[in-house]
Design a protein around this motif. Structure first.
Motif, PDB file in Angstrom:
ATOM      1  N   ILE A 308       0.863  -1.178   0.000  1.00  0.00           N
ATOM      2  CA  ILE A 308       0.000   0.000   0.000  1.00  0.00           C
ATOM      3  C   ILE A 308       0.896   1.224   0.000  1.00  0.00           C
ATOM      4  O   ILE A 308       1.768   1.368   0.867  1.00  0.00           O
ATOM      5  N   VAL A 309       0.712   2.090  -0.976  1.00  0.00           N
ATOM      6  CA  VAL A 309       1.504   3.318  -1.081  1.00  0.00           C
ATOM      7  C   VAL A 309       0.676   4.479  -0.540  1.00  0.00           C
ATOM      8  O   VAL A 309      -0.426   4.745  -1.021  1.00  0.00           O
ATOM      9  N   CYS A 310       1.205   5.182   0.458  1.00  0.00           N
ATOM     10  CA  CYS A 310       0.476   6.274   1.112  1.00  0.00           C
ATOM     11  C   CYS A 310       1.246   7.587   0.962  1.00  0.00           C
ATOM     12  O   CYS A 310       2.323   7.749   1.551  1.00  0.00           O
ATOM     13  N   ASN A 311       0.709   8.525   0.175  1.00  0.00           N
ATOM     14  CA  ASN A 311       1.333   9.857   0.127  1.00  0.00           C
ATOM     15  C   ASN A 311       0.573  10.851   0.996  1.00  0.00           C
ATOM     16  O   ASN A 311       0.886  12.031   0.989  1.00  0.00           O
ATOM     17  N   GLY A 312      -0.413  10.351   1.743  1.00  0.00           N
ATOM     18  CA  GLY A 312      -1.169  11.225   2.648  1.00  0.00           C
ATOM     19  C   GLY A 312      -0.661  11.193   4.068  1.00  0.00           C
ATOM     20  O   GLY A 312      -1.192  11.884   4.934  1.00  0.00           O
ATOM     21  N   ILE A 313       0.355  10.372   4.328  1.00  0.00           N
ATOM     22  CA  ILE A 313       0.994  10.389   5.654  1.00  0.00           C
ATOM     23  C   ILE A 313       2.076  11.454   5.595  1.00  0.00           C
ATOM     24  O   ILE A 313       3.076  11.306   4.897  1.00  0.00           O
ATOM     25  N   ARG A 314       1.867  12.530   6.313  1.00  0.00           N
ATOM     26  CA  ARG A 314       2.715  13.707   6.170  1.00  0.00           C
ATOM     27  C   ARG A 314       3.368  14.093   7.494  1.00  0.00           C
ATOM     28  O   ARG A 314       2.858  13.788   8.567  1.00  0.00           O
ATOM     29  N   PHE A 315       4.470  14.810   7.347  1.00  0.00           N
ATOM     30  CA  PHE A 315       5.292  15.167   8.502  1.00  0.00           C
ATOM     31  C   PHE A 315       5.632  16.642   8.450  1.00  0.00           C
ATOM     32  O   PHE A 315       5.563  17.277   7.394  1.00  0.00           O
ATOM     33  N   ASP A 316       6.027  17.179   9.589  1.00  0.00           N
ATOM     34  CA  ASP A 316       6.531  18.549   9.604  1.00  0.00           C
ATOM     35  C   ASP A 316       7.805  18.608   8.773  1.00  0.00           C
ATOM     36  O   ASP A 316       8.525  17.607   8.640  1.00  0.00           O
ATOM     37  N   VAL A 317       8.090  19.775   8.218  1.00  0.00           N
ATOM     38  CA  VAL A 317       9.222  19.931   7.316  1.00  0.00           C
ATOM     39  C   VAL A 317      10.531  19.534   8.005  1.00  0.00           C
ATOM     40  O   VAL A 317      10.847  20.005   9.099  1.00  0.00           O
ATOM     41  N   ASN A 318      11.266  18.626   7.370  1.00  0.00           N
ATOM     42  CA  ASN A 318      12.565  18.148   7.850  1.00  0.00           C
ATOM     43  C   ASN A 318      12.502  17.519   9.239  1.00  0.00           C
ATOM     44  O   ASN A 318      13.488  17.489   9.972  1.00  0.00           O
ATOM     45  N   ASP A 354      15.067  16.691  -2.778  1.00  0.00           N
ATOM     46  CA  ASP A 354      15.528  17.954  -2.192  1.00  0.00           C
ATOM     47  C   ASP A 354      16.400  17.678  -0.971  1.00  0.00           C
ATOM     48  O   ASP A 354      16.132  16.759  -0.190  1.00  0.00           O
ATOM     49  N   GLY A 355      17.423  18.498  -0.802  1.00  0.00           N
ATOM     50  CA  GLY A 355      18.250  18.387   0.390  1.00  0.00           C
ATOM     51  C   GLY A 355      19.387  17.391   0.255  1.00  0.00           C
ATOM     52  O   GLY A 355      19.654  16.819  -0.806  1.00  0.00           O
ATOM     53  N   ASN A 356      20.060  17.151   1.380  1.00  0.00           N
ATOM     54  CA  ASN A 356      21.234  16.296   1.449  1.00  0.00           C
ATOM     55  C   ASN A 356      20.847  14.817   1.411  1.00  0.00           C
ATOM     56  O   ASN A 356      19.881  14.397   2.052  1.00  0.00           O
ATOM     57  N   ASP A 357      21.595  14.024   0.644  1.00  0.00           N
ATOM     58  CA  ASP A 357      21.292  12.596   0.485  1.00  0.00           C
ATOM     59  C   ASP A 357      21.251  11.863   1.822  1.00  0.00           C
ATOM     60  O   ASP A 357      20.317  11.108   2.102  1.00  0.00           O
ATOM     61  N   GLN A 358      22.263  12.070   2.650  1.00  0.00           N
ATOM     62  CA  GLN A 358      22.341  11.361   3.920  1.00  0.00           C
ATOM     63  C   GLN A 358      21.244  11.820   4.872  1.00  0.00           C
ATOM     64  O   GLN A 358      20.653  11.010   5.604  1.00  0.00           O
ATOM     65  N   GLN A 359      20.964  13.105   4.857  1.00  0.00           N
ATOM     66  CA  GLN A 359      19.878  13.599   5.709  1.00  0.00           C
ATOM     67  C   GLN A 359      18.544  13.009   5.283  1.00  0.00           C
ATOM     68  O   GLN A 359      17.704  12.656   6.130  1.00  0.00           O
ATOM     69  N   ASN A 360      18.336  12.883   3.978  1.00  0.00           N
ATOM     70  CA  ASN A 360      17.101  12.268   3.492  1.00  0.00           C
ATOM     71  C   ASN A 360      17.004  10.807   3.906  1.00  0.00           C
ATOM     72  O   ASN A 360      15.924  10.319   4.254  1.00  0.00           O
ATOM     73  N   GLN A 361      18.138  10.113   3.882  1.00  0.00           N
ATOM     74  CA  GLN A 361      18.151   8.718   4.306  1.00  0.00           C
ATOM     75  C   GLN A 361      17.765   8.599   5.776  1.00  0.00           C
ATOM     76  O   GLN A 361      16.905   7.798   6.160  1.00  0.00           O
ATOM     77  N   THR A 362      18.391   9.413   6.598  1.00  0.00           N
ATOM     78  CA  THR A 362      18.105   9.384   8.035  1.00  0.00           C
ATOM     79  C   THR A 362      16.656   9.770   8.307  1.00  0.00           C
ATOM     80  O   THR A 362      15.973   9.135   9.125  1.00  0.00           O
ATOM     81  N   SER A 387      10.448  -1.560  10.270  1.00  0.00           N
ATOM     82  CA  SER A 387      10.563  -0.293   9.538  1.00  0.00           C
ATOM     83  C   SER A 387      11.895  -0.202   8.810  1.00  0.00           C
ATOM     84  O   SER A 387      12.906  -0.746   9.255  1.00  0.00           O
ATOM     85  N   LYS A 388      11.858   0.513   7.665  1.00  0.00           N
ATOM     86  CA  LYS A 388      13.041   0.757   6.856  1.00  0.00           C
ATOM     87  C   LYS A 388      12.947   2.154   6.254  1.00  0.00           C
ATOM     88  O   LYS A 388      11.861   2.716   6.120  1.00  0.00           O
ATOM     89  N   GLY A 389      14.089   2.682   5.868  1.00  0.00           N
ATOM     90  CA  GLY A 389      14.114   3.961   5.166  1.00  0.00           C
ATOM     91  C   GLY A 389      14.969   3.855   3.912  1.00  0.00           C
ATOM     92  O   GLY A 389      16.025   3.211   3.925  1.00  0.00           O
ATOM     93  N   PHE A 390      14.494   4.485   2.832  1.00  0.00           N
ATOM     94  CA  PHE A 390      15.227   4.427   1.568  1.00  0.00           C
ATOM     95  C   PHE A 390      15.634   5.811   1.068  1.00  0.00           C
ATOM     96  O   PHE A 390      16.189   5.934  -0.018  1.00  0.00           O
ATOM     97  N   GLY A 391      15.346   6.855   1.848  1.00  0.00           N
ATOM     98  CA  GLY A 391      15.716   8.191   1.424  1.00  0.00           C
ATOM     99  C   GLY A 391      15.129   8.531   0.067  1.00  0.00           C
ATOM    100  O   GLY A 391      13.955   8.299  -0.205  1.00  0.00           O
ATOM    101  N   GLU A 392      15.990   9.034  -0.834  1.00  0.00           N
ATOM    102  CA  GLU A 392      15.556   9.430  -2.175  1.00  0.00           C
ATOM    103  C   GLU A 392      15.961   8.408  -3.238  1.00  0.00           C
ATOM    104  O   GLU A 392      15.871   8.679  -4.436  1.00  0.00           O
ATOM    105  N   THR A 393      16.370   7.217  -2.806  1.00  0.00           N
ATOM    106  CA  THR A 393      16.975   6.252  -3.744  1.00  0.00           C
ATOM    107  C   THR A 393      15.962   5.468  -4.576  1.00  0.00           C
ATOM    108  O   THR A 393      16.352   4.827  -5.559  1.00  0.00           O
ATOM    109  N   VAL A 394      14.672   5.483  -4.204  1.00  0.00           N
ATOM    110  CA  VAL A 394      13.671   4.714  -4.950  1.00  0.00           C
ATOM    111  C   VAL A 394      12.513   5.648  -5.338  1.00  0.00           C
ATOM    112  O   VAL A 394      11.390   5.513  -4.858  1.00  0.00           O
TER     113      VAL A 394
END
Length: 416
Positions: A308-318, A354-362, A387-394
């Motif tokens: 299930i892909v959810c783009n409605g789960i949103r967070f405060d900026v950064n 947008d932003g730094n690759d490593q920061q996006n991963q974290t 849970s897992k994080g993929f940053g901007e890689t996918v």
């Protein structure tokens, strides 16, 4: 008329000195006075409102403005320039005394974002928002509490998404609309039209009217939280869902409108503020506008796609802190897992480029973990989640437009 202009000019309210915007009050006040005269005419001959509105709106077209504006106050022949910073912002803009749980919020946004505007932080203060078109009134980008918003200043400001195909019916048979709107204290009304009133030749569908604690669609209306104080300005989150003739409208965490057979065909979007007035502290703000297409039941998605892909789960900026409107999709995931006790999910976070690759991963890892922990706190056994994080890689697409970036910022629930 000259006397009216002089009186208004002498009593520019202190609110203008508290907003993070810079306004050339001298010119704006004179225009406001002219517009107020037109407003009275509009009220007297309501049947010809649209024609009058178009004529008045042309006075305030997309003209070039100075990006460096000043807020001035003239009293006793003295002119003072006011420095605007975080501490001078009207505290009412931050306030909302009512606590909402969002525990029963069942709004689920569409799968594919087709229009998105925050607006972007690169937008210039004092300019008309680049992703919109103007039908009437005066509308500008301003900065409030460190973020860019769209301000409705004078008259009956009305805007529509600036799309190449706006003349056609660009809304699918299933879609959602969301936005945040700030209603000033004693503010009037706010309207959403499900057709482009500037570029589409006809629509005729009943407007969605939004008040402090009431939503109306034609003859159908409902309200909640009557204890809310009309003197208190506040942000409101509006969610609209249309599914093959069925129309639902939410105000904050509560669904107020549920029409099983909406008699009109939605074809576009127009947003109007009824009698905004900069001199009477009636400035409205708009942000986080999103139109999304589609919507398939979650269980069917699991059977067909395995996730299930959810783009409605949103967070405060950064940050990894969830926005309350995210609970619509999280509540749906919870109910799905509660009914199907054999389901196990890998909660996977993704960002745009947008932003730094490593920061996006974290950040993606932290956000995925936050969603997982929220479900655990709601009662889902921790052994059924990881849970897992993929940053901007996918990415799902190229990150070239605001819509593509919005689709890339997502949380996926992958069956394990």
């Amino acid at each position: 008329m000259k006397k009216l202009i002089i009186l208004i000019y002498l009593f520019v309210p202190a609110f203008l000195m508290q907003a993070q915007i810079k306004v050339d009050v001298g010119k704006k006040v004179e225009k406001t006075a002219n517009r107020k005269a037109n407003q009275k005419t509009d009220q007297a001959i309501n049947k010809t409102f649209d024609k009058l509105e178009e004529g008045v709106g042309s006075l305030f077209g997309k003209k070039k403005k100075n990006t460096s504006k000043s807020i001035t106050s003239e009293q006793n022949n003295n002119t003072q320039e006011v420095s605007t910073n975080e501490s001078t912002v009207d505290e009412n803009i931050k306030a909302d005394k009512v606590t909402m749980s969002w525990s029963k919020f069942d709004f689920v946004p569409g799968d594919e974002v087709i229009f998105s505007d925050a607006p972007d932080m690169d937008e210039e203060n004092g300019e008309f928002p680049t992703r919109w078109d103007l039908k009437a009134g005066q509308v500008e980008v301003v900065e409030v509490n460190g973020e860019k918003v769209i301000a409705f200043f004078d008259g009956m400001p009305e805007i529509t998404p600036y799309l190449k195909n706006a003349e056609t019916d660009y809304l699918p048979e299933t879609f959602t609309v969301e936005f945040d709107v700030y209603r000033p204290s004693h503010g009037n009304r706010f309207f959403v039209y499900l057709w482009d009133r500037k570029r589409q030749k006809s629509g005729g569908n009943a407007e969605i009217e939004i008040n402090l604690n009431r939503v109306s669609v034609g003859e159908i209306s409902a309200e909640y939280a009557p204890e809310r104080d009309n003197e208190q300005g506040r942000w409101m989150h509006i969610s609209i869902a249309y599914t093959k003739g069925k129309l639902k409208v939410y105000l904050d965490d509560t669904r107020l409108i549920n029409i099983p057979h909406y008699e009109f065909n939605p074809s576009g979007l127009s947003i109007q503020c009824y009698f905004a007035n900069v001199n009477e502290k009636q400035i409205w703000y708009l942000k986080n506008v999103r139109i999304a297409k589609g919507g398939v039941k979650y269980y069917d998605r699991i059977l067909s796609d395995g996730k299930i892909v959810c783009n409605g789960i949103r967070f405060d900026v950064n940050k990894a802190s969830l926005k309350p409107e995210s609970m619509g999709q999280i509540n749906e995931i919870y109910q799905l897992m509660n009914k199907n006790t054999d389901l196990k999910f890998s909660v996977e976070g993704h960002t745009d480029s947008d932003g730094n690759d490593q920061q996006n991963q974290t950040l993606s890892e932290q956000r995925a973990k936050e969603v997982m922990n929220t479900l655990i706190q709601m009662g889902i056994d921790a052994s059924r989640l990881q849970s897992k994080g993929f940053g901007e890689t996918v990415p799902l697409n190229n990150n070239a437009t605001p819509e593509e970036k919005a689709n890339n910022r997502r949380v996926e629930f992958v069956k394990i």
